[in-house]
Scaffold this active site. Structure first.
Site, short mmCIF file in Angstrom:
data_model
loop_
_atom_site.label_atom_id
_atom_site.label_comp_id
_atom_site.label_asym_id
_atom_site.label_seq_id
_atom_site.Cartn_x
_atom_site.Cartn_y
_atom_site.Cartn_z
N CYS B 10 43.87 63.12 23.31
CA CYS B 10 43.00 64.18 23.83
C CYS B 10 42.35 63.90 25.13
CB CYS B 10 41.79 64.07 22.60
SG CYS B 10 40.56 62.66 22.79
N GLY B 11 41.20 64.59 25.48
CA GLY B 11 40.96 64.45 26.79
C GLY B 11 40.39 63.12 27.31
#
Lengths: 143, 96
Positions: B10-11
């Site tokens: 994810c980010g």
């Protein structure tokens, strides 16, 4: 350790769009002393840079930013939205938001496992959305 | 049995990817498999040696451009069926 407390819950928040909803959820973390002002802005920046990926499941988003000095304590806030808003992916419209302030490390991992176990409950988003008081939310989240 | 290295991305590698990792672990367990599932952030995803990457629809495009392994795009991080439908066959193929 309980995940959530009354001062970090916002019921039927009147945010008008995705950015407002992220800021609103973030402000509950800020007011409760979990993050600095800068962290709320970092969550918005992340949304603008990486897109709506933190709209993770139907009607549910979990905005967060990078673990940094802006996070004072690991924790979450939870808001439900009076008027669901679009984040821009297939999980729209978003009705329930959990803003996450994450420090990295082992403590954070244990914390996230608890968050995950709440989210794995059947129909969890609809159940949270139908809550009419903070106490009802707490009964589901701090089980 | 060969153990694959799977990463959930994810980010920042601390929020959504952890949820995704837990779901992938659950899917593997359900199918009687044991592989190593780790999390990482989108910036370092393609510099880590691994066999398969799970991530969101939004980040999959960015990652596929640079990745040399299969990239599985997940729309609902809490949906075990979606993770299984999209990922299980690819994992089985990698092991054969």
């Amino acid at each position: 350790m309980s995940l959530l407390s009354t001062e970090r819950i916002g019921l039927l928040d009147e945010a008008k769009d995705s950015i407002e909803s992220i800021i609103s959820a973030g402000n509950y973390l800020k007011q409760a002393g979990y993050v600095t002002d800068g962290y709320v802005q970092s969550m918005v920046n992340s949304f603008e840079q990486n897109g709506p990926y933190f709209a993770l499941a139907p009607h549910f988003a979990m905005p967060h930013a990078r673990p940094s000095d802006e996070v004072l304590k690991t924790g979450i806030s939870l808001i439900t939205l009076k008027n669901p808003v679009d984040f821009g992916n297939k999980n729209d419209p978003i009705k329930v938001i959990i803003a996450l302030a994450a420090k990295s490390g082992e403590e954070h991992l244990i914390f996230m496992k608890k968050v995950a176990s709440v989210l794995m409950q059947e129909n969890i988003i609809e159940r949270l959305y139908s809550c009419k008081s903070a106490d009802e939310i707490l009964a589901i989240v701090n089980q | 049995m060969t153990r694959l290295k799977i990463i959930a991305v994810c980010g920042f590698g601390v929020g959504s990817s952890l949820l995704l990792k837990m779901k992938v672990d659950e899917m593997l367990k359900k199918n009687g498999m044991t592989h190593n599932v780790e999390t990482c952030d989108v910036g370092s995803a393609t510099s880590i040696a691994c066999d398969i990457i799970f991530t969101s629809n939004e980040l999959a495009g960015k990652i596929s451009e640079r990745a040399s392994v299969p990239v599985i795009a997940i729309g609902n991080f809490l949906d075990l069926d979606e993770i299984q439908d999209k990922g299980l066959d690819i994992i089985k193929n990698l092991m054969s």
